[in-house]
Design a protein around this motif. Structure first.
Motif, short mmCIF file in Angstrom:
data_model
loop_
_atom_site.label_atom_id
_atom_site.label_comp_id
_atom_site.label_asym_id
_atom_site.label_seq_id
_atom_site.Cartn_x
_atom_site.Cartn_y
_atom_site.Cartn_z
N HIS A 17 10.66 3.86 -11.30
CA HIS A 17 10.00 2.57 -11.14
C HIS A 17 9.73 2.26 -9.66
O HIS A 17 8.68 1.73 -9.32
CB HIS A 17 10.82 1.45 -11.79
CG HIS A 17 10.66 1.40 -13.27
ND1 HIS A 17 9.53 0.90 -13.87
CD2 HIS A 17 11.47 1.78 -14.27
CE1 HIS A 17 9.65 0.97 -15.18
NE2 HIS A 17 10.83 1.52 -15.45
N ALA A 18 10.68 2.59 -8.80
CA ALA A 18 10.48 2.36 -7.37
C ALA A 18 9.31 3.19 -6.85
O ALA A 18 8.48 2.69 -6.08
CB ALA A 18 11.76 2.71 -6.60
N LEU A 19 9.22 4.44 -7.26
CA LEU A 19 8.11 5.29 -6.82
C LEU A 19 6.77 4.79 -7.34
O LEU A 19 5.77 4.82 -6.63
CB LEU A 19 8.35 6.74 -7.24
CG LEU A 19 9.51 7.44 -6.54
CD1 LEU A 19 9.76 8.81 -7.16
CD2 LEU A 19 9.25 7.57 -5.05
N LEU A 20 6.74 4.31 -8.58
CA LEU A 20 5.50 3.74 -9.11
C LEU A 20 5.08 2.50 -8.32
O LEU A 20 3.90 2.32 -8.00
CB LEU A 20 5.66 3.38 -10.59
CG LEU A 20 5.64 4.53 -11.57
CD1 LEU A 20 5.96 4.03 -12.98
CD2 LEU A 20 4.29 5.22 -11.55
N GLN A 21 6.06 1.66 -7.99
CA GLN A 21 5.75 0.45 -7.23
C GLN A 21 5.20 0.80 -5.85
O GLN A 21 4.23 0.22 -5.38
CB GLN A 21 6.99 -0.43 -7.10
CG GLN A 21 6.71 -1.80 -6.54
CD GLN A 21 5.91 -2.66 -7.49
OE1 GLN A 21 6.24 -2.75 -8.66
NE2 GLN A 21 4.85 -3.28 -7.00
N VAL A 22 5.81 1.78 -5.21
CA VAL A 22 5.35 2.22 -3.89
C VAL A 22 3.93 2.77 -3.99
O VAL A 22 3.08 2.47 -3.13
CB VAL A 22 6.31 3.28 -3.31
CG1 VAL A 22 5.68 4.01 -2.13
CG2 VAL A 22 7.62 2.63 -2.91
N SER A 23 3.65 3.55 -5.03
CA SER A 23 2.32 4.13 -5.17
C SER A 23 1.25 3.06 -5.37
O SER A 23 0.08 3.29 -5.08
CB SER A 23 2.28 5.15 -6.31
OG SER A 23 2.36 4.50 -7.56
N GLU A 24 1.65 1.87 -5.82
CA GLU A 24 0.71 0.77 -5.97
C GLU A 24 0.62 -0.08 -4.70
O GLU A 24 -0.46 -0.53 -4.33
CB GLU A 24 1.12 -0.12 -7.14
CG GLU A 24 1.02 0.57 -8.48
CD GLU A 24 1.62 -0.25 -9.61
OE1 GLU A 24 2.09 -1.39 -9.35
OE2 GLU A 24 1.62 0.24 -10.75
N ASP A 25 1.75 -0.30 -4.05
CA ASP A 25 1.79 -1.21 -2.91
C ASP A 25 1.28 -0.60 -1.60
O ASP A 25 0.61 -1.28 -0.82
CB ASP A 25 3.20 -1.74 -2.68
CG ASP A 25 3.64 -2.72 -3.75
OD1 ASP A 25 2.76 -3.19 -4.52
OD2 ASP A 25 4.84 -3.02 -3.83
N VAL A 26 1.58 0.66 -1.34
CA VAL A 26 1.18 1.28 -0.08
C VAL A 26 -0.34 1.29 0.09
O VAL A 26 -0.84 0.89 1.15
CB VAL A 26 1.79 2.69 0.08
CG1 VAL A 26 1.15 3.44 1.24
CG2 VAL A 26 3.29 2.57 0.30
N PRO A 27 -1.12 1.71 -0.90
CA PRO A 27 -2.58 1.65 -0.71
C PRO A 27 -3.09 0.23 -0.42
O PRO A 27 -4.01 0.06 0.38
CB PRO A 27 -3.14 2.18 -2.03
CG PRO A 27 -2.06 3.06 -2.56
CD PRO A 27 -0.78 2.37 -2.16
N LYS A 28 -2.48 -0.78 -1.02
CA LYS A 28 -2.88 -2.16 -0.74
C LYS A 28 -2.64 -2.50 0.72
O LYS A 28 -3.48 -3.13 1.37
CB LYS A 28 -2.10 -3.13 -1.63
CG LYS A 28 -2.49 -3.10 -3.08
CD LYS A 28 -1.61 -4.06 -3.86
CE LYS A 28 -1.74 -3.83 -5.35
NZ LYS A 28 -0.77 -4.63 -6.11
N LEU A 29 -1.48 -2.09 1.24
CA LEU A 29 -1.17 -2.36 2.64
C LEU A 29 -2.11 -1.61 3.58
O LEU A 29 -2.60 -2.15 4.57
CB LEU A 29 0.27 -1.97 2.96
CG LEU A 29 1.35 -2.90 2.45
CD1 LEU A 29 2.72 -2.25 2.59
CD2 LEU A 29 1.32 -4.22 3.21
N LEU A 30 -2.36 -0.35 3.26
CA LEU A 30 -3.19 0.47 4.14
C LEU A 30 -4.66 0.06 4.10
O LEU A 30 -5.39 0.30 5.05
CB LEU A 30 -3.05 1.95 3.77
CG LEU A 30 -1.66 2.54 4.01
CD1 LEU A 30 -1.63 3.99 3.54
CD2 LEU A 30 -1.27 2.44 5.47
N ASN A 31 -5.09 -0.54 3.02
CA ASN A 31 -6.48 -0.96 2.89
C ASN A 31 -6.69 -2.44 3.18
O ASN A 31 -7.75 -2.98 2.92
CB ASN A 31 -7.00 -0.62 1.48
CG ASN A 31 -7.06 0.88 1.26
OD1 ASN A 31 -7.42 1.62 2.15
ND2 ASN A 31 -6.69 1.32 0.08
N SER A 32 -5.67 -3.07 3.72
CA SER A 32 -5.76 -4.48 4.04
C SER A 32 -6.82 -4.71 5.10
O SER A 32 -7.00 -3.91 6.02
CB SER A 32 -4.40 -4.99 4.55
OG SER A 32 -4.54 -6.30 5.05
#
Length: 74
Positions: A17-32
């Motif tokens: 679950h942590a890895l899935l959450q990271v895979s969703e959150d990191v692209p959002k941060l990088l594409n901010s």
């Protein structure tokens, strides 16, 4: 909560679950649109940029230990 992830043992569900959450959150941060947001250090703590760079090493360590191996100089 998303519930159990198929094919993953109960013991490893939190990690999955942590890895899935990271895979969703990191692209959002990088594409901010505001690039500086990932460099903010809330309350003097490490920034999101630090954690994004650091996470690959953490994941590599987790899989190394899970495989029963020791860390090497690499």
């Amino acid at each position: 909560m998303r519930g159990p992830i198929e094919g993953i043992s109960e013991l490893l569900q939190p990690v999955a679950h942590a890895l899935l959450q990271v895979s969703e959150d990191v692209p959002k941060l990088l594409n901010s649109e505001d690039e500086q947001i990932i460099r903010i250090k809330p309350f003097g703590m490490a920034s999101s940029a630090f954690h994004i760079l650091h996470i690959t090493g953490v994941i590599d360590r987790m899989f190394t230990y899970a495989a029963g191996k020791s860390l090497s100089e690499e």
